[in-house]
Motif scaffolding. Sequence first.
Motif, short mmCIF file in Angstrom:
data_model
loop_
_atom_site.label_atom_id
_atom_site.label_comp_id
_atom_site.label_asym_id
_atom_site.label_seq_id
_atom_site.Cartn_x
_atom_site.Cartn_y
_atom_site.Cartn_z
N GLU A 77 -37.20 36.16 73.01
CA GLU A 77 -36.49 36.95 74.02
C GLU A 77 -35.37 36.11 74.65
O GLU A 77 -34.27 36.61 74.89
N ARG A 78 -35.67 34.83 74.89
CA ARG A 78 -34.66 33.93 75.45
C ARG A 78 -33.51 33.71 74.46
O ARG A 78 -32.34 33.65 74.84
N TRP A 79 -33.85 33.56 73.16
CA TRP A 79 -32.84 33.26 72.15
C TRP A 79 -32.55 34.50 71.29
O TRP A 79 -32.48 34.40 70.05
N ALA A 80 -32.36 35.63 71.94
CA ALA A 80 -32.10 36.89 71.22
C ALA A 80 -30.88 36.78 70.31
O ALA A 80 -30.84 37.39 69.23
N SER A 81 -29.90 35.98 70.69
CA SER A 81 -28.67 35.87 69.89
C SER A 81 -28.90 35.16 68.56
O SER A 81 -28.05 35.23 67.67
N ILE A 82 -30.06 34.49 68.43
CA ILE A 82 -30.36 33.77 67.20
C ILE A 82 -31.26 34.58 66.28
O ILE A 82 -31.49 34.21 65.14
N THR A 83 -31.79 35.70 66.74
CA THR A 83 -32.64 36.52 65.87
C THR A 83 -31.81 37.09 64.72
O THR A 83 -30.59 37.25 64.83
N LEU A 84 -32.48 37.39 63.62
CA LEU A 84 -31.77 37.80 62.41
C LEU A 84 -30.94 39.05 62.60
O LEU A 84 -29.86 39.18 62.02
N GLU A 85 -31.42 39.99 63.42
CA GLU A 85 -30.66 41.23 63.59
C GLU A 85 -29.35 40.99 64.35
O GLU A 85 -28.41 41.78 64.22
N HIS A 86 -29.27 39.91 65.11
CA HIS A 86 -28.02 39.58 65.82
C HIS A 86 -27.20 38.55 65.06
O HIS A 86 -25.97 38.64 65.01
N LEU A 87 -27.88 37.58 64.48
CA LEU A 87 -27.21 36.45 63.85
C LEU A 87 -26.70 36.80 62.46
O LEU A 87 -25.61 36.35 62.06
N GLY A 88 -27.48 37.57 61.71
CA GLY A 88 -27.16 37.84 60.31
C GLY A 88 -27.91 36.89 59.40
O GLY A 88 -27.97 35.68 59.66
N GLU A 89 -28.52 37.42 58.37
CA GLU A 89 -29.37 36.60 57.51
C GLU A 89 -28.61 35.52 56.78
O GLU A 89 -29.19 34.49 56.40
N GLU A 90 -27.31 35.70 56.58
CA GLU A 90 -26.56 34.69 55.85
C GLU A 90 -26.47 33.37 56.61
O GLU A 90 -26.28 32.31 56.03
N ARG A 91 -26.65 33.41 57.92
CA ARG A 91 -26.55 32.19 58.72
C ARG A 91 -27.76 31.26 58.54
O ARG A 91 -27.70 30.11 58.97
N VAL A 92 -28.84 31.74 57.97
CA VAL A 92 -29.99 30.85 57.75
C VAL A 92 -29.83 30.02 56.49
O VAL A 92 -30.62 29.11 56.23
N GLU A 93 -28.79 30.28 55.70
CA GLU A 93 -28.59 29.54 54.46
C GLU A 93 -28.29 28.07 54.74
O GLU A 93 -27.76 27.71 55.80
N LEU A 94 -28.62 27.24 53.77
CA LEU A 94 -28.21 25.84 53.84
C LEU A 94 -26.69 25.75 53.90
O LEU A 94 -25.98 26.68 53.46
N LEU A 95 -26.19 24.64 54.40
CA LEU A 95 -24.75 24.41 54.34
C LEU A 95 -24.29 24.49 52.88
O LEU A 95 -25.01 24.05 51.98
#
Length: 201
Positions: A77-95
């Motif tokens: 709840e605190r880090w809602a901006s980091i959840t997948l629905e806000h962040l986008g799944e592509e952001r979890v990829e390795l560099l």
Amino acid sequence: MTTGLRFGAIPANAVHLCVDMQRLFAEDTAWRTPWMPHVLPVVISLCAFRPERTCFTRFIPARSPGEGRGTWRRYWERWASITLEHLGEERVELLPELQAFVPPARVMDKVHYSPWTDARLASGLMAGQVDTLVVTGAETDMCVLATVLGAVDLGFRVVVVTDALCSASDPSHDAVLSLYHDRFGQQIETAECEEVLDAWR
């Protein structure tokens, strides 16, 4: 502080465990880690040296705020901006520079700071008779710390590569490295990449 590989050469069957070098920590997010671009070349040199002995972990956020058990619910709840629905799944990829090493490098996803809450990593390492881990990644005082302390509990020799770590907090980064020296000297060694590579040849 005493640094360096006090317990000898790194065995050939050691594994480089690279923690959470992902786009979500390098790009313009609430979790951006400013030092990540600076340590990336060092991490790349370790990956290139033994790609087949490299395992990347990826921290996978909750899909939406309020998910998770116990305090993790409040956390997301605190880090809602980091959840997948806000962040986008592509952001979890390795560099992108690290994706090139997979395969032969492996990737293991986790949903907590520690990779050890899922038994697959430990069982795989033990099945391969691995007794030494070379640790790099982000963040020094969060997921790397959880990875290192869990490895200590499991009896692994842990070599932390000091110039291949990064955190959003310089004081916490420095404090954790001091903690390793002051309290975990028999189980954790710290050394720079050049010394690690020389000892692993």
